[in-house]
Design an enzyme around this catalytic site. Sequence first.
Site, PDB file in Angstrom:
ATOM      1  N   ALA A 101      54.667 -12.138   7.625  1.00 52.61           N
ATOM      2  CA  ALA A 101      53.809 -10.977   7.362  1.00 52.61           C
ATOM      3  C   ALA A 101      52.341 -11.404   7.308  1.00 52.61           C
ATOM      4  O   ALA A 101      52.010 -12.471   6.801  1.00 52.61           O
ATOM      5  CB  ALA A 101      54.196 -10.317   6.044  1.00 52.61           C
ATOM      6  N   ARG A 140      35.226  41.831  33.925  1.00 54.07           N
ATOM      7  CA  ARG A 140      35.785  41.989  32.581  1.00 54.07           C
ATOM      8  C   ARG A 140      36.316  40.702  31.961  1.00 54.07           C
ATOM      9  O   ARG A 140      36.644  40.662  30.777  1.00 54.07           O
ATOM     10  CB  ARG A 140      36.896  43.062  32.611  1.00 54.07           C
ATOM     11  CG  ARG A 140      36.330  44.470  32.684  1.00 54.07           C
ATOM     12  CD  ARG A 140      37.374  45.474  32.290  1.00 54.07           C
ATOM     13  NE  ARG A 140      38.280  45.774  33.382  1.00 54.07           N
ATOM     14  CZ  ARG A 140      39.556  46.117  33.216  1.00 54.07           C
ATOM     15  NH1 ARG A 140      40.087  46.177  32.009  1.00 54.07           N
ATOM     16  NH2 ARG A 140      40.315  46.392  34.253  1.00 54.07           N
ATOM     17  N   ALA A 193      55.854  -2.956   9.977  1.00 57.65           N
ATOM     18  CA  ALA A 193      54.825  -1.948   9.723  1.00 57.65           C
ATOM     19  C   ALA A 193      53.430  -2.527   9.922  1.00 57.65           C
ATOM     20  O   ALA A 193      53.162  -3.667   9.537  1.00 57.65           O
ATOM     21  CB  ALA A 193      54.955  -1.411   8.309  1.00 57.65           C
ATOM     22  N   ALA A 253      38.091  37.626  46.411  1.00 56.51           N
ATOM     23  CA  ALA A 253      36.624  37.711  46.447  1.00 56.51           C
ATOM     24  C   ALA A 253      36.051  38.481  45.270  1.00 56.51           C
ATOM     25  O   ALA A 253      34.857  38.440  45.020  1.00 56.51           O
ATOM     26  CB  ALA A 253      36.180  38.367  47.757  1.00 56.51           C
ATOM     27  N   GLY A 256      35.354  46.158  49.946  1.00 58.34           N
ATOM     28  CA  GLY A 256      36.687  46.752  49.814  1.00 58.34           C
ATOM     29  C   GLY A 256      37.781  45.840  50.333  1.00 58.34           C
ATOM     30  O   GLY A 256      37.530  44.851  51.032  1.00 58.34           O
ATOM     31  N   ASN A 283      62.022  -6.741  16.510  1.00 57.67           N
ATOM     32  CA  ASN A 283      61.647  -5.838  15.425  1.00 57.67           C
ATOM     33  C   ASN A 283      60.160  -6.023  15.124  1.00 57.67           C
ATOM     34  O   ASN A 283      59.725  -7.128  14.792  1.00 57.67           O
ATOM     35  CB  ASN A 283      62.473  -6.129  14.181  1.00 57.67           C
ATOM     36  CG  ASN A 283      62.187  -5.098  13.107  1.00 57.67           C
ATOM     37  OD1 ASN A 283      62.751  -4.006  13.109  1.00 57.67           O
ATOM     38  ND2 ASN A 283      61.273  -5.426  12.218  1.00 57.67           N
ATOM     39  N   TYR A 298      47.253  38.909  46.547  1.00 59.90           N
ATOM     40  CA  TYR A 298      46.046  39.014  45.721  1.00 59.90           C
ATOM     41  C   TYR A 298      45.954  37.826  44.780  1.00 59.90           C
ATOM     42  O   TYR A 298      46.924  37.501  44.086  1.00 59.90           O
ATOM     43  CB  TYR A 298      46.092  40.325  44.918  1.00 59.90           C
ATOM     44  CG  TYR A 298      46.030  41.523  45.838  1.00 59.90           C
ATOM     45  CD1 TYR A 298      44.818  42.155  46.078  1.00 59.90           C
ATOM     46  CD2 TYR A 298      47.152  41.959  46.524  1.00 59.90           C
ATOM     47  CE1 TYR A 298      44.738  43.214  46.969  1.00 59.90           C
ATOM     48  CE2 TYR A 298      47.085  43.014  47.415  1.00 59.90           C
ATOM     49  CZ  TYR A 298      45.875  43.632  47.637  1.00 59.90           C
ATOM     50  OH  TYR A 298      45.797  44.659  48.528  1.00 59.90           O
ATOM     51  N   GLU A 348      44.265  56.645  47.324  1.00 61.57           N
ATOM     52  CA  GLU A 348      43.716  56.004  46.131  1.00 61.57           C
ATOM     53  C   GLU A 348      43.586  57.028  45.012  1.00 61.57           C
ATOM     54  O   GLU A 348      43.333  58.211  45.262  1.00 61.57           O
ATOM     55  CB  GLU A 348      42.355  55.377  46.451  1.00 61.57           C
ATOM     56  CG  GLU A 348      42.460  54.165  47.353  1.00 61.57           C
ATOM     57  CD  GLU A 348      43.384  53.100  46.771  1.00 61.57           C
ATOM     58  OE1 GLU A 348      43.079  52.545  45.709  1.00 61.57           O
ATOM     59  OE2 GLU A 348      44.442  52.839  47.398  1.00 61.57           O
TER      60      GLU A 348
HETATM   61  C1  UD1 Z   1      44.005  48.259  45.121  1.00 58.50           C
HETATM   62  C2  UD1 Z   1      44.647  49.219  46.091  1.00 58.50           C
HETATM   63  C3  UD1 Z   1      45.503  50.230  45.338  1.00 58.50           C
HETATM   64  C4  UD1 Z   1      46.538  49.513  44.511  1.00 58.50           C
HETATM   65  C5  UD1 Z   1      45.856  48.501  43.594  1.00 58.50           C
HETATM   66  C6  UD1 Z   1      46.896  47.652  42.901  1.00 58.50           C
HETATM   67  C7  UD1 Z   1      43.065  49.441  47.922  1.00 58.50           C
HETATM   68  C8  UD1 Z   1      42.017  50.271  48.527  1.00 58.50           C
HETATM   69  N1  UD1 Z   1      43.607  49.886  46.811  1.00 58.50           N
HETATM   70  O1  UD1 Z   1      43.138  49.016  44.310  1.00 58.50           O
HETATM   71  O2  UD1 Z   1      46.140  51.108  46.244  1.00 58.50           O
HETATM   72  O3  UD1 Z   1      47.285  50.440  43.743  1.00 58.50           O
HETATM   73  O4  UD1 Z   1      45.031  47.597  44.343  1.00 58.50           O
HETATM   74  O5  UD1 Z   1      46.266  46.876  41.933  1.00 58.50           O
HETATM   75  O6  UD1 Z   1      43.427  48.419  48.465  1.00 58.50           O
HETATM   76  N2  UD1 Z   1      39.106  42.348  46.702  1.00 58.50           N
HETATM   77  C9  UD1 Z   1      38.381  41.547  47.556  1.00 58.50           C
HETATM   78  N3  UD1 Z   1      37.311  42.048  48.197  1.00 58.50           N
HETATM   79  C10 UD1 Z   1      36.917  43.347  48.036  1.00 58.50           C
HETATM   80  C11 UD1 Z   1      37.659  44.162  47.160  1.00 58.50           C
HETATM   81  C12 UD1 Z   1      38.747  43.640  46.516  1.00 58.50           C
HETATM   82  O7  UD1 Z   1      38.706  40.365  47.714  1.00 58.50           O
HETATM   83  O8  UD1 Z   1      35.927  43.730  48.656  1.00 58.50           O
HETATM   84  C13 UD1 Z   1      40.257  41.782  46.006  1.00 58.50           C
HETATM   85  C14 UD1 Z   1      40.058  41.766  44.502  1.00 58.50           C
HETATM   86  O9  UD1 Z   1      39.514  40.544  44.088  1.00 58.50           O
HETATM   87  C15 UD1 Z   1      41.467  41.961  44.002  1.00 58.50           C
HETATM   88  C16 UD1 Z   1      42.146  42.788  45.057  1.00 58.50           C
HETATM   89  O10 UD1 Z   1      41.352  42.627  46.223  1.00 58.50           O
HETATM   90  O11 UD1 Z   1      42.155  40.732  43.933  1.00 58.50           O
HETATM   91  C17 UD1 Z   1      42.295  44.244  44.681  1.00 58.50           C
HETATM   92  O12 UD1 Z   1      41.015  44.779  44.466  1.00 58.50           O
HETATM   93  P1  UD1 Z   1      40.760  45.892  43.398  1.00 58.50           P
HETATM   94  O13 UD1 Z   1      39.347  46.268  43.416  1.00 58.50           O
HETATM   95  O14 UD1 Z   1      41.378  45.498  42.110  1.00 58.50           O
HETATM   96  O15 UD1 Z   1      41.615  47.102  44.046  1.00 58.50           O
HETATM   97  P2  UD1 Z   1      41.993  48.428  43.332  1.00 58.50           P
HETATM   98  O16 UD1 Z   1      40.866  49.348  43.397  1.00 58.50           O
HETATM   99  O17 UD1 Z   1      42.611  48.131  42.037  1.00 58.50           O
END
Ligand code: UD1
Length: 457
Positions: free
Chosen positions: A424, A14, A381, A9, A78, A378, A104, A155
């Site tokens: 030819a 970046r 060309a 999600a 989150g 054959n 992921y 975290e």
């Molecule tokens: C997360 C972990 C962290 C770990 C790190 C590894 C948590 C709280 N932390 O941190 O411990 O070391 O990954 O890379 O889990 N995503 C959603 N919905 C959201 C938030 C995130 O789908 O609301 C997805 C993102 O697209 C991504 C993945 O979850 O694919 C990780 O999210 P990201 O924000 O990168 O987590 P980190 O803060 O890096």
Amino acid sequence: MLNVVILAAGKGTRMQSDLPKVLHRIAGKSMLAHVIDSARQLQPDSIVVVAGHGADAVQQSFAADTQLQFVLQQPQLGTGHAVQQAVPQLLGGENPTDTTLILYGDVPLVQSQTMQNLIDARAQGMSVLTEFLPDPTGYGRIVRNAEGAIQRIVEHKDASADEHQINEVNTGIIAAPTAQLKDWLARLDNDNAQQEFYLTDIIGFAVQDQVTVSAAHPQFGWETLGVNSRLQQAQLERLWQGEQARRLMEAGVTLADPARIDVRGTLTCGRDVFIDVGCVFEGEVVLGDGVQIGPNCVIKNARLGTNTTVHAFSHIDQSQADESVSIGPFARLRPGTVLGDQSHIGNFVEVKNSYFAAQAKASHLSYIGDAVVGLRVNIGAGVITCNYDGANKFKTVIGDDAFIGSDSQLVAPVTIGKNTTIAAGTTVTRDTDDNGLVLSPKKQEQKADWQRPQKTK
Ligand code: UD1
Ligand code: CA
């Protein structure tokens, strides 16, 4: 009963892109497709993708895949909140062996063996895929007690100075018992530095509930690398290409330079295959024993038989060659080309939807489309099959042992008899009989008093 939940999600700010991050490609395949394909090897009972940013585009790009389920996470609060959205889709839970594996979408290269190891490590408890990193900055840290048992994950932004010293990190990938997972997810709060619902907090709940938390580790460091930028995407692409090159060499293929081959799909090779620098393989490509591929070739969805040679700068798409065929340099085989044993397609020859029987040759500068070319024919060309009248395509059939003189045009539909010789420069508009010579004479003249034009001042 195995559920796989894939978090996809996130926005991917970046990447600076209009395309959702998980649809960006590694080795010609979207990152999300990599994760799905690897997860599928575990034969899960369900795969749930949590989409958010660009959810429509993500879902559309897998529209043909009826076994996938999508849930929407809106807004993104989150990783724990993301998994909460998948809860209604999770199957099982009655049995303690029922497992939910969380992956992921932007960590594309986790291998199915590593996923399986993580699931095995769970036993009756839960398991986390962890790694030891020299620089753990930014990652969640694995907090263990004096006995070495995992206690919780903290975290980076919530960690104390002491905890920042821990170099065992959470890769984010976990396997949990499905029933307890639902319970733990319901207990999450966002009372933390980022005010997010952290999936990682479930580890603490597991410990409170006397559920053992085990760690498993990936086999390769690149498996758990995530992609947040074009630079990381490019780095992961190189790592993955390097890994594919390594696997090819291990299987007995000679690569002129393992850093200069790109496989965007599946390349299967027989014994003693040689691949020169700068080649790109796409889709499903199968190379038989002793196949030699010259430099800078692009080969897509093709099967090349034993001892076939492809010379430099050839482009092959949806085509097949049997044994000891010679192709190129600078040949173009378009979809539907089938080349028989010891046939030969030379430089600047384009072939489309055509069959060459054994030992047939088109050595230089030709276009052969919608044709059936007999044994030992054959083609000289500059010969062109005129297969298209601007509206429809027509077929050219050339009998065994025919000889097509240079610069002839075969206006389809047309059949050339067996052993016929076409002089030819002949424009063949009618079917010919077997044997003999066919010519459409253009009488040669010479004007003795002719002057070359002079340049006007
Ligand atoms: C997360 C972990 C962290 C770990 C790190 C590894 C948590 C709280 N932390 O941190 O411990 O070391 O990954 O890379 O889990 N995503 C959603 N919905 C959201 C938030 C995130 O789908 O609301 C997805 C993102 O697209 C991504 C993945 O979850 O694919 C990780 O999210 P990201 O924000 O990168 O987590 P980190 O803060 O890096
Ligand atoms: Ca991350």
